[in-house]
Design a protein around this motif. Structure first.
Motif, PDB file in Angstrom:
ATOM      1  N   PRO A  18       0.804  -1.198   0.053  1.00 39.71           N
ATOM      2  CA  PRO A  18       0.071  -0.039  -0.194  1.00 39.71           C
ATOM      3  C   PRO A  18       0.807   1.423   0.103  1.00 39.71           C
ATOM      4  O   PRO A  18       1.973   1.394   0.658  1.00 39.71           O
ATOM      5  CB  PRO A  18      -0.879  -0.002   1.451  1.00 39.71           C
ATOM      6  N   ASN A  19       0.402   2.151  -0.837  1.00 43.25           N
ATOM      7  CA  ASN A  19       1.168   3.390  -1.014  1.00 43.25           C
ATOM      8  C   ASN A  19       2.590   3.348  -1.591  1.00 43.25           C
ATOM      9  O   ASN A  19       3.086   4.507  -1.748  1.00 43.25           O
ATOM     10  CB  ASN A  19       1.171   4.179   0.358  1.00 43.25           C
ATOM     11  N   ALA A  20       2.816   2.161  -1.923  1.00 49.49           N
ATOM     12  CA  ALA A  20       4.293   2.113  -2.660  1.00 49.49           C
ATOM     13  C   ALA A  20       4.370   2.769  -4.127  1.00 49.49           C
ATOM     14  O   ALA A  20       3.332   2.842  -4.811  1.00 49.49           O
ATOM     15  CB  ALA A  20       4.681   0.814  -2.865  1.00 49.49           C
ATOM     16  N   LYS A  21       5.250   3.497  -4.278  1.00 48.29           N
ATOM     17  CA  LYS A  21       5.440   3.968  -5.806  1.00 48.29           C
ATOM     18  C   LYS A  21       6.539   3.400  -6.484  1.00 48.29           C
ATOM     19  O   LYS A  21       7.610   3.139  -5.998  1.00 48.29           O
ATOM     20  CB  LYS A  21       5.776   5.269  -5.544  1.00 48.29           C
ATOM     21  N   THR A  22       6.342   3.224  -7.801  1.00 48.89           N
ATOM     22  CA  THR A  22       7.447   2.854  -9.013  1.00 48.89           C
ATOM     23  C   THR A  22       7.962   3.964  -9.376  1.00 48.89           C
ATOM     24  O   THR A  22       7.162   4.903  -9.998  1.00 48.89           O
ATOM     25  CB  THR A  22       6.886   1.906  -9.953  1.00 48.89           C
ATOM     26  N   ILE A  23       9.216   4.310  -9.628  1.00 49.03           N
ATOM     27  CA  ILE A  23      10.002   5.306 -10.138  1.00 49.03           C
ATOM     28  C   ILE A  23      10.678   5.146 -11.513  1.00 49.03           C
ATOM     29  O   ILE A  23      11.392   4.216 -11.369  1.00 49.03           O
ATOM     30  CB  ILE A  23      10.871   6.168  -9.049  1.00 49.03           C
ATOM     31  N   TYR A  24      10.321   5.663 -12.486  1.00 48.97           N
ATOM     32  CA  TYR A  24      11.212   5.386 -13.876  1.00 48.97           C
ATOM     33  C   TYR A  24      12.055   6.522 -14.127  1.00 48.97           C
ATOM     34  O   TYR A  24      11.806   7.815 -14.003  1.00 48.97           O
ATOM     35  CB  TYR A  24      10.158   5.226 -14.924  1.00 48.97           C
ATOM     36  N   ILE A  25      13.269   6.317 -14.265  1.00 50.02           N
ATOM     37  CA  ILE A  25      14.251   7.317 -14.671  1.00 50.02           C
ATOM     38  C   ILE A  25      14.548   7.511 -16.205  1.00 50.02           C
ATOM     39  O   ILE A  25      14.968   6.563 -16.390  1.00 50.02           O
ATOM     40  CB  ILE A  25      15.513   7.319 -13.650  1.00 50.02           C
ATOM     41  N   ILE A  26      14.463   8.446 -16.785  1.00 48.49           N
ATOM     42  CA  ILE A  26      14.541   8.608 -18.002  1.00 48.49           C
ATOM     43  C   ILE A  26      15.697   9.777 -18.328  1.00 48.49           C
ATOM     44  O   ILE A  26      15.449  10.685 -17.904  1.00 48.49           O
ATOM     45  CB  ILE A  26      13.169   8.918 -18.863  1.00 48.49           C
ATOM     46  N   ARG A  27      16.470   9.459 -19.197  1.00 49.49           N
ATOM     47  CA  ARG A  27      17.436  10.506 -19.612  1.00 49.49           C
ATOM     48  C   ARG A  27      17.078  11.365 -20.821  1.00 49.49           C
ATOM     49  O   ARG A  27      16.323  10.769 -21.570  1.00 49.49           O
ATOM     50  CB  ARG A  27      18.849   9.652 -20.061  1.00 49.49           C
ATOM     51  N   HIS A  28      17.445  12.426 -21.075  1.00 51.19           N
ATOM     52  CA  HIS A  28      16.931  13.153 -22.093  1.00 51.19           C
ATOM     53  C   HIS A  28      17.700  12.788 -23.496  1.00 51.19           C
ATOM     54  O   HIS A  28      18.500  12.130 -23.517  1.00 51.19           O
ATOM     55  CB  HIS A  28      17.252  14.710 -21.885  1.00 51.19           C
ATOM     56  N   GLY A  29      16.772  13.228 -24.659  1.00 55.97           N
ATOM     57  CA  GLY A  29      17.471  12.686 -25.870  1.00 55.97           C
ATOM     58  C   GLY A  29      18.644  13.559 -26.391  1.00 55.97           C
ATOM     59  O   GLY A  29      18.935  14.289 -25.601  1.00 55.97           O
ATOM     60  N   VAL A  30      18.970  13.028 -27.400  1.00 52.11           N
ATOM     61  CA  VAL A  30      20.251  13.886 -28.130  1.00 52.11           C
ATOM     62  C   VAL A  30      19.969  15.244 -28.394  1.00 52.11           C
ATOM     63  O   VAL A  30      18.846  15.658 -29.022  1.00 52.11           O
ATOM     64  CB  VAL A  30      20.589  13.314 -29.153  1.00 52.11           C
TER      65      VAL A  30
END
Length: 217
Positions: A18-30
């Motif tokens: 409960p209340n857990a979050k998944t974080i996705y980390i994305i790098r910017h494009g060229v």
């Protein structure tokens, strides 16, 4: 240095706590400062002011759009259902996981990357966001558990821009952001944290953050 769009899209199922979050980390494009001159082959001079807060090049825009489509096929969408370019057609309804909030660096290339991945969060088509000045982020002042006054993001906001998530800055002009008013004009649906000033007062022309500085920040 090779620049690639990447995100942590492992096959691990989302947490059930409960209340857990998944974080996705994305790098910017060229962006324009990431590629050599097509005539001379020389790398861009990062100490040249003309490279201040550079934009994505066509390749970077395509990278972001492809990644956005990849995420949508995996059920990671700007909101449940079909909104704008966020169609979930062909995705098992049980696998749809709405992205509740996008937190972004105040650098133009990062905001552009996010806008191509989650277009509906930037064009005001998501429920609760309009196309007027009301698109702006609403922060309220509250106290945390220790009694410190903090800024709390309005629950209707979908994209928050915060200076502390930017990469190391100082000396290199690509790491110096544009004026806040310009960012606000270009990306009006973004919620800009109150700590962001009109001009980039954190960037210094003669000193650069170390890895430790970034970690502590």
């Amino acid at each position: 240095m090779n620049h690639h769009m990447c995100t942590s899209t492992s096959k691990t199922p989302p947490p059930t706590t409960p209340n857990a979050k998944t974080i996705y980390i994305i790098r910017h494009g060229v962006a324009s400062h990431n590629v050599p001159d097509y005539q001379t082959g020389e790398r861009p001079d990062l100490l040249d002011p003309k490279y201040t807060d550079p934009s994505l090049i066509r390749q970077g825009e395509l990278q972001a759009r492809v990644l956005g489509e990849h995420l949508r096929r995996r059920g990671l969408v700007a909101s449940s259902g079909s909104i704008g370019n966020n169609s979930t057609s062909g995705v098992n309804e049980n696998n749809i996981r709405p992205i509740e909030l996008v937190v972004c660096s105040p650098l133009t290339r990062c905001l552009q990357t996010a806008s191509h991945i989650f277009p509906s969060y930037f064009n005001g088509s998501v429920e609760g966001i309009t196309s007027s000045s009301e698109q702006q982020c609403i922060f309220s002042r509250k106290k945390d558990h220790f009694g410190n006054r903090i800024h709390v993001l309005n629950g209707d906001s979908r994209v928050c821009c915060h200076g502390d998530v930017r990469e190391a800055y100082g000396m290199h002009y690509p790491d110096k952001r544009s004026p806040l008013s310009q960012l606000n004009f270009n990306f009006p649906t973004v919620a800009y944290h109150p700590s962001l000033t009109e001009h980039d007062i954190d960037w210094k022309h003669d000193t650069r953050e170390t890895r430790q500085d970034v970690s502590e920040r």
